[in-house]
Design a protein around this motif. Structure first.
Motif, PDB file in Angstrom:
ATOM      1  N   ILE A   1       0.845  -1.194   0.000  1.00 39.02           N
ATOM      2  CA  ILE A   1       0.000   0.000   0.000  1.00 39.02           C
ATOM      3  C   ILE A   1       0.883   1.248   0.000  1.00 39.02           C
ATOM      4  O   ILE A   1       0.539   2.259  -0.620  1.00 39.02           O
ATOM      5  N   ARG A   2       2.051   1.169   0.650  1.00 42.90           N
ATOM      6  CA  ARG A   2       2.983   2.289   0.641  1.00 42.90           C
ATOM      7  C   ARG A   2       3.450   2.578  -0.794  1.00 42.90           C
ATOM      8  O   ARG A   2       3.473   3.743  -1.227  1.00 42.90           O
ATOM      9  N   GLU A   3       3.807   1.516  -1.540  1.00 44.79           N
ATOM     10  CA  GLU A   3       4.262   1.691  -2.927  1.00 44.79           C
ATOM     11  C   GLU A   3       3.154   2.267  -3.805  1.00 44.79           C
ATOM     12  O   GLU A   3       3.397   3.142  -4.649  1.00 44.79           O
ATOM     13  N   LEU A   4       1.949   1.766  -3.616  1.00 42.52           N
ATOM     14  CA  LEU A   4       0.820   2.256  -4.403  1.00 42.52           C
ATOM     15  C   LEU A   4       0.569   3.729  -4.109  1.00 42.52           C
ATOM     16  O   LEU A   4       0.261   4.514  -5.021  1.00 42.52           O
ATOM     17  N   LYS A   5       0.699   4.100  -2.839  1.00 37.93           N
ATOM     18  CA  LYS A   5       0.490   5.507  -2.464  1.00 37.93           C
ATOM     19  C   LYS A   5       1.542   6.392  -3.126  1.00 37.93           C
ATOM     20  O   LYS A   5       1.230   7.483  -3.642  1.00 37.93           O
ATOM     21  N   GLU A   6       2.793   5.931  -3.158  1.00 40.01           N
ATOM     22  CA  GLU A   6       3.858   6.697  -3.794  1.00 40.01           C
ATOM     23  C   GLU A   6       3.608   6.846  -5.289  1.00 40.01           C
ATOM     24  O   GLU A   6       3.837   7.920  -5.868  1.00 40.01           O
ATOM     25  N   GLN A   7       3.123   5.786  -5.918  1.00 44.53           N
ATOM     26  CA  GLN A   7       2.837   5.841  -7.363  1.00 44.53           C
ATOM     27  C   GLN A   7       1.714   6.828  -7.654  1.00 44.53           C
ATOM     28  O   GLN A   7       1.759   7.565  -8.649  1.00 44.53           O
TER      29      GLN A   7
ATOM     30  N   SER B   1     -10.001   4.157  -1.212  1.00 45.49           N
ATOM     31  CA  SER B   1     -10.217   4.078   0.238  1.00 45.49           C
ATOM     32  C   SER B   1      -8.895   4.091   0.991  1.00 45.49           C
ATOM     33  O   SER B   1      -8.731   4.805   1.997  1.00 45.49           O
ATOM     34  N   PHE B   2      -7.924   3.305   0.503  1.00 44.01           N
ATOM     35  CA  PHE B   2      -6.604   3.296   1.152  1.00 44.01           C
ATOM     36  C   PHE B   2      -5.943   4.674   1.072  1.00 44.01           C
ATOM     37  O   PHE B   2      -5.368   5.159   2.054  1.00 44.01           O
ATOM     38  N   MET B   3      -6.001   5.308  -0.093  1.00 46.12           N
ATOM     39  CA  MET B   3      -5.375   6.619  -0.266  1.00 46.12           C
ATOM     40  C   MET B   3      -6.029   7.658   0.641  1.00 46.12           C
ATOM     41  O   MET B   3      -5.349   8.483   1.264  1.00 46.12           O
ATOM     42  N   ARG B   4      -7.341   7.626   0.719  1.00 46.97           N
ATOM     43  CA  ARG B   4      -8.058   8.577   1.566  1.00 46.97           C
ATOM     44  C   ARG B   4      -7.687   8.401   3.037  1.00 46.97           C
ATOM     45  O   ARG B   4      -7.519   9.378   3.773  1.00 46.97           O
TER      46      ARG B   4
END
Length: 445
Positions: A44-50, A110-113
């Motif tokens: 989820i950290r990598e996805l947030k960075e992308q 949802s994760f990003m929010r």
């Protein structure tokens, strides 16, 4: 179709069911019917960075709406903390190397929010002690657990065949309200051309022409405009099904240049204005002729896409100075075709996306326009609508059956002495009739 009677504008869109079996031309070779994919486990950290670096686009423009409420999103976070396996995320690799979400946008958003502290957890049943806490309020080990949790992602690589890619998007689209074909096109073929379609869909003149003040929630308006451009670029090259014809159009011009976009914008707007000037609020609406039991005809309630095709594209072939002086003749000719010409009527009512029907209706209408535009004004055989309106306002009674003509659009000014017998197109030789009565009279001019 009077706008005050129109609660929500409706359009007849062909589904091409009758053409599915006959569409064997241009089949995709067997070896190209598979997707090229790559599987990745991303935290989820990598996805947030992308997402932050614009390498991953959640893009609500085709996913349309974020529908998870905070309780649903909170339970998703709780599932991660419980190591509950989550469904696969599907991404699409774009030409510029970025990825876009095909399936999983609600979960990822949802994760990003939550990582952005946009909502507090609520409704948790296992980690009850975390209720009412935002991400910033969580213990360090819980934060780390969430950020390190991985999601299985399958990326559909850009080298995949576009037609197969479109089909897979449709198969993956399994939500409670599935994306329709135009929403899928907007997803698959994002670019300057798709942006133009959305821009033109909000054009005030266009909205007025189709009798609405709002954009269509499911992008039907964008599909209509795409359809216009597809036939504008090549009605002679059409082959069914129409969905594939439209896919090819948007794929070909996906990243059209600024000059091309500006030219297409002008072509569309001019055609809209000419259509509005000639046909007004009843553009693209079929007029049904009366019959021997009821002489009164009536207007359909829905936009007929076959009429939309020929009218909009037909006006792109002429200048405004050619059309406006002969607006009455053009309007009356189309009404005449749709009420009295059986061959034309069949092309706009039965198997309308059949290749032969499409080509035939364009040919009939283009020939009719050419004849009208090429004819000197003093030789036009139809009376003006101004004169017809005068007669209708004075006495809307049919001169043949002596019954009231309910609709102005169902009226026609008939030559008392037929044109074919030397009768002139002048007020003294005109009388108001039903379209049906004029047709049934015989000795038609």
């Amino acid at each position: 179709m009077a706008k005050e009677d129109q609660q929500e504008w409706e359009v007849e869109i062909e589904e091409d069911i009758e053409n599915i079996e006959e569409d064997t031309e241009g089949l995709i070779p067997l070896e190209k019917r598979e997707l090229i994919t790559a599987s990745k486990d991303l935290s989820i950290r990598e996805l947030k960075e992308q997402v932050s670096d614009d390498e991953l686009k959640l893009d609500p423009s085709f996913q349309r709406y974020y529908v998870f409420d905070n309780k649903t999103a909170s339970r998703l976070i709780e599932s991660v903390l419980m190591n509950v396996p989550l469904p696969i995320i599907y991404l699409s690799e774009e030409e510029d190397g970025t990825n876009e979400v095909i399936d999983g946008q609600q979960r990822l958003t949802s994760f990003m929010r939550f990582l952005d502290n946009e909502f507090a957890l609520t409704g948790l049943t296992v980690f009850k002690e975390l209720n009412h806490k935002r991400f910033q309020d969580l213990p360090k080990e819980i934060k780390s657990k969430i950020k390190k949790s991985t999601l299985r992602c399958i990326v559909i690589l850009k080298d995949s065949n576009p037609d197969i890619k479109f089909d897979i998007f449709e198969r993956l689209n399994s939500g409670s309200v599935q994306l329709n074909r135009q929403e899928l096109r907007n997803c698959v073929h994002r670019g300057s051309y798709s942006d133009l379609l959305k821009e033109l869909a909000s054009d005030p003149d266009w909205l007025n022409l189709i009798g609405t003040t709002e954009l269509h929630k499911r992008m039907t308006d964008c599909e209509m405009i795409l359809r216009f451009f597809a036939f504008y670029h090549g009605s002679n090259f059409y082959s069914p099904p129409i969905s594939k014809f439209l896919n090819k159009e948007i794929e070909t011009r996906r990243n059209a240049s600024l000059d091309t976009i500006n030219n297409l914008r002008q072509v569309f707007r001019i055609s809209v204005k000419l259509t509005s000037s000639v046909f007004g609020e009843n553009a693209f609406i079929r007029l049904q002729r009366g019959n021997n039991k009821n002489h009164n005809g009536k207007l359909d309630k829905k936009i007929n896409m076959s009429l939309f095709d020929i009218v909009m594209v037909g006006f792109t072939r002429y200048k405004q100075r050619d059309i406006i002086p002969k607006a009455d003749a053009i309007r009356n000719k189309l009404y005449d075709l749709m009420t009295n010409d059986a061959d034309f009527l069949e092309t706009i009512m039965i198997s309308t996306s059949n290749k032969g029907k499409v080509q035939k209706r364009f040919l009939i209408w283009f020939n009719a326009l050419d004849e009208i535009i090429g004819m000197p004004e003093n030789e036009l055989r139809s009376f003006s609508d101004y004169f017809k309106k005068e007669l209708y306002d004075i006495n809307p009674t049919c001169s043949i059956c002596n019954q009231q003509i309910i609709s102005f659009y169902d009226s026609v000014v008939d030559h008392k002495t037929p044109y074919s017998l030397g009768g002139k197109t002048e007020p003294a030789n005109g009388r108001l009739t039903h379209r049906y009565c004029n047709f049934a009279r015989g000795n038609r001019n």
